[in-house]
Design an enzyme around this catalytic site. Structure first.
Site, PDB file in Angstrom:
ATOM      1  N   HIS A   1      36.860  53.721  20.627  1.00 44.92           N
ATOM      2  CA  HIS A   1      35.835  53.996  21.648  1.00 44.92           C
ATOM      3  C   HIS A   1      34.596  53.106  21.464  1.00 44.92           C
ATOM      4  CE1 HIS A   1      34.511  56.647  24.877  1.00 44.92           C
ATOM      5  NE2 HIS A   1      33.401  56.944  24.243  1.00 44.92           N
TER       6      HIS A   1
ATOM      7  N   ASP B   1      41.690  53.982  22.333  1.00 45.37           N
ATOM      8  CA  ASP B   1      40.481  54.809  22.454  1.00 45.37           C
ATOM      9  C   ASP B   1      40.897  56.286  22.395  1.00 45.37           C
ATOM     10  OD1 ASP B   1      38.266  56.253  23.387  1.00 45.37           O
ATOM     11  OD2 ASP B   1      37.609  54.616  24.682  1.00 45.37           O
TER      12      ASP B   1
ATOM     13  N   SER C   1      30.236  55.112  27.645  1.00 46.48           N
ATOM     14  CA  SER C   1      30.781  56.436  27.347  1.00 46.48           C
ATOM     15  C   SER C   1      30.201  57.485  28.306  1.00 46.48           C
ATOM     16  CB  SER C   1      30.494  56.754  25.871  1.00 46.48           C
ATOM     17  OG  SER C   1      31.171  57.899  25.467  1.00 46.48           O
TER      18      SER C   1
HETATM   19  C1  MLT Z   1      31.764  62.512  27.946  1.00 45.14           C
HETATM   20  O1  MLT Z   1      31.600  63.665  27.596  1.00 45.14           O
HETATM   21  O2  MLT Z   1      31.102  61.976  28.836  1.00 45.14           O
HETATM   22  C2  MLT Z   1      32.835  61.757  27.267  1.00 45.14           C
HETATM   23  O3  MLT Z   1      33.627  62.607  26.518  1.00 45.14           O
HETATM   24  C3  MLT Z   1      32.300  60.673  26.410  1.00 45.14           C
HETATM   25  C4  MLT Z   1      31.396  61.201  25.345  1.00 45.14           C
HETATM   26  O4  MLT Z   1      31.874  61.554  24.282  1.00 45.14           O
HETATM   27  O5  MLT Z   1      30.216  61.253  25.581  1.00 45.14           O
END
Ligand code: MLT
Length: 203
Positions: free
Chosen positions: A183, A152, A102
């Site tokens: 996700h 996702d 992520s």
């Molecule tokens: C991010 O901000 O890098 C992406 O949205 C994934 C997350 O939720 O961290």
């Protein structure tokens, strides 16, 4: 950067550099590293940004909207830290493979977008396109695994396909593994990453 380093038993195995998701720590992906390459040295990083008490690798303006200046600065910070850590722990800087989930997958991908040969390969669980409209470095034959969710809510299938295409256009050898668990990083996705890792002939 706060981090943890664990020396592996096989000095030839790539060092795994771990990048946690939002709200994680440098310890989060250690079990995943054990599944992917149990003999590897492991460098787990902790993101330097705090968002409502949750650690991240770079700032965002809102969900899915990145603070591009911060992303660029933090990407350099991580790249510099990898150079320093390789000296400090005496691992082969040219034999480092990223494992990110992520937000961690996004900073690892940003490293690939900004610096040539910064990694030997990457395992990106649920990454997004970190930046658009820039020319990517040459990634000829660089192996990249993408784990993605067909449902996702944070990264659409379209964005996953766009990312795969951008990396392939830069020369990378991209494998996309699809799941249907949103996700989440599931045990089966971890297993798929481990099988892919073994297929690269790095061990
Ligand atoms: C991010 O901000 O890098 C992406 O949205 C994934 C997350 O939720 O961290």
């Amino acid at each position: 950067m706060r981090h943890i380093f664990e020396q592996g038993r096989d000095p030839k195995a790539p060092t795994l550099v771990l990048f946690h998701g939002t709200g994680g720590t440098e310890h989060d992906l250690l079990p995943l590293a054990g599944i992917i390459s149990p003999e590897s040295s492991v460098l787990g990083l902790r993101g330097n940004v705090l968002e409502n008490g949750m650690q991240r690798f770079f700032r965002r303006l809102s969900e899915g909207v990145f603070d591009e200046d911060d992303l660029i600065a933090r990407t350099k910070e991580v790249g510099d830290f990898l150079d320093q850590a390789a000296g400090q722990y005496d691992f082969d800087r040219e034999n480092a493979v990223a494992v990110g989930y992520s937000n961690g997958a996004n900073i690892a991908c940003s490293l690939l977008f900004h610096y040539p040969k910064v990694l030997r390969g990457a395992i990106l669980h649920h990454p997004m396109v970190p930046r658009r409209g820039i020319e990517l470095p040459d990634m000829t034959a660089m192996p990249i695994f993408i784990g993605a969710g067909s449902n996702d809510p944070i990264c659409s299938t379209k964005e996953t396909e766009e990312l795969g295409q951008l990396l392939r256009e830069a020369g990378a050898s991209v494998s996309v593994h699809w799941e249907h668990y949103g996700h989440q990083l599931t045990p089966s996705e971890a297993q798929a990453a481990s099988v892919w890792f073994r297929e690269q002939g790095w061990l």
